[in-house]
Design a protein around this motif. Structure first.
Motif, mmCIF file in Angstrom:
data_model
loop_
_atom_site.group_PDB
_atom_site.id
_atom_site.type_symbol
_atom_site.label_atom_id
_atom_site.label_comp_id
_atom_site.label_asym_id
_atom_site.label_seq_id
_atom_site.Cartn_x
_atom_site.Cartn_y
_atom_site.Cartn_z
ATOM 1 N N PRO A 123 0.665 -1.227 -0.093
ATOM 2 C CA PRO A 123 -0.079 0.105 0.014
ATOM 3 C C PRO A 123 0.684 1.441 0.002
ATOM 4 O O PRO A 123 0.910 1.872 1.106
ATOM 5 N N PHE A 124 1.325 1.665 -1.145
ATOM 6 C CA PHE A 124 2.026 2.909 -1.463
ATOM 7 C C PHE A 124 1.326 3.677 -2.629
ATOM 8 O O PHE A 124 0.917 3.080 -3.642
ATOM 9 N N TRP A 125 1.438 4.807 -2.611
ATOM 10 C CA TRP A 125 0.815 5.906 -3.416
ATOM 11 C C TRP A 125 1.647 7.052 -3.910
ATOM 12 O O TRP A 125 2.441 7.402 -3.081
ATOM 13 N N LYS A 126 1.637 7.192 -5.184
ATOM 14 C CA LYS A 126 2.404 8.198 -5.765
ATOM 15 C C LYS A 126 1.844 9.208 -6.486
ATOM 16 O O LYS A 126 1.152 9.272 -7.172
ATOM 17 N N LYS A 127 2.285 10.683 -6.187
ATOM 18 C CA LYS A 127 1.772 11.785 -6.672
ATOM 19 C C LYS A 127 2.922 12.376 -7.430
ATOM 20 O O LYS A 127 3.887 12.716 -6.823
ATOM 21 N N GLU A 128 2.652 12.876 -8.736
ATOM 22 C CA GLU A 128 3.619 13.669 -9.386
ATOM 23 C C GLU A 128 3.668 14.948 -9.042
ATOM 24 O O GLU A 128 2.597 15.731 -9.152
ATOM 25 N N HIS A 129 4.769 15.600 -9.115
ATOM 26 C CA HIS A 129 5.037 17.233 -9.003
ATOM 27 C C HIS A 129 5.868 17.721 -10.170
ATOM 28 O O HIS A 129 6.981 17.121 -10.478
ATOM 29 N N GLY A 130 5.363 18.255 -10.980
ATOM 30 C CA GLY A 130 5.941 18.884 -12.295
ATOM 31 C C GLY A 130 7.152 19.758 -12.007
ATOM 32 O O GLY A 130 7.099 20.580 -11.057
ATOM 33 N N SER A 134 3.462 22.650 -10.857
ATOM 34 C CA SER A 134 2.244 21.783 -10.887
ATOM 35 C C SER A 134 2.361 20.719 -10.085
ATOM 36 O O SER A 134 3.502 19.849 -9.833
ATOM 37 N N ALA A 135 1.005 20.245 -9.498
ATOM 38 C CA ALA A 135 0.791 19.025 -8.663
ATOM 39 C C ALA A 135 -0.009 18.178 -9.530
ATOM 40 O O ALA A 135 -1.230 18.521 -9.675
ATOM 41 N N GLY A 136 0.575 17.038 -9.929
ATOM 42 C CA GLY A 136 -0.253 16.229 -10.994
ATOM 43 C C GLY A 136 -1.271 15.525 -10.226
ATOM 44 O O GLY A 136 -1.568 15.454 -8.855
ATOM 45 N N ASP A 137 -1.463 14.229 -10.903
ATOM 46 C CA ASP A 137 -2.538 13.265 -10.242
ATOM 47 C C ASP A 137 -1.763 12.042 -9.401
ATOM 48 O O ASP A 137 -0.537 12.324 -9.669
ATOM 49 N N TRP A 138 -2.385 11.569 -8.847
ATOM 50 C CA TRP A 138 -2.004 10.210 -8.127
ATOM 51 C C TRP A 138 -1.548 9.432 -9.237
ATOM 52 O O TRP A 138 -2.772 8.978 -10.233
ATOM 53 N N VAL A 139 -0.519 8.526 -9.424
ATOM 54 C CA VAL A 139 -0.407 7.591 -10.449
ATOM 55 C C VAL A 139 -1.065 6.369 -10.287
ATOM 56 O O VAL A 139 -1.198 5.746 -9.075
#
Length: 153
Positions: A123-130, A134-139
């Motif tokens: 249970p790991f979640w990743k969110k992208e930061h450009g 910008s803060a993108g969506d959760w992958v």
């Protein structure tokens, strides 16, 4: 003798050589070490960082279950799995898996199984930061990751 894996979920970085040395000192019968270190990609200069979150307690338990599966299936003599959380910049370490065995194929297979399961079951979640701020969506999970995991069943 029962082999207990080393499992850590931590904010701070890890040092590959330190972890290999720690594992190999514990078992003189090791003939092969396979390491995998996953890094945060920059996605062609578009990604500044990944923000990783986890479910505390559950992440460690699932990582331990996965590590024990690899130890049992391949007769590993040692296994270390470290996964970082927090905001991780492009180029920095995210995950480390070290599999130790008497022979190379077991070490390769053990490390591969652990990574294939970590990508889909832990249970790991990743969110992208450009890089543009910008803060993108959760992958989202990828079908290819599920297929890689399923080959071990």
């Amino acid at each position: 003798m029962t082999i207990s894996p080393t499992i850590r979920v931590q904010r701070e970085d890890f040092d590959l050589q330190t972890e290999v040395d720690r594992l190999t000192r514990a078992e003189p019968g090791i003939g092969a070490i396979v390491t995998f270190s996953g890094l945060c990609r920059d996605e062609g200069g578009m990604l500044a960082a990944l923000e990783l979150e986890h479910y505390p307690g559950m992440a460690e338990a699932e990582m331990t279950r996965i590590a024990n599966l690899a130890i049992e299936r391949f007769g590993l003599l040692g296994l270390t799995a470290i996964h970082r959380f927090g905001k991780i910049a492009a180029g920095e370490n995210i995950v480390l898996v070290i599999a130790a065995a008497p022979h190379r194929q077991a070490a390769f297979d053990g490390a591969n199984l652990v990574m294939d399961y970590l990508k889909t079951a832990a249970p790991f979640w990743k969110k992208e930061h450009g890089t543009d701020g910008s803060a993108g969506d959760w992958v989202s999970a990828k079908d290819a990751d599920d297929a890689a995991r399923d080959k071990w069943k």
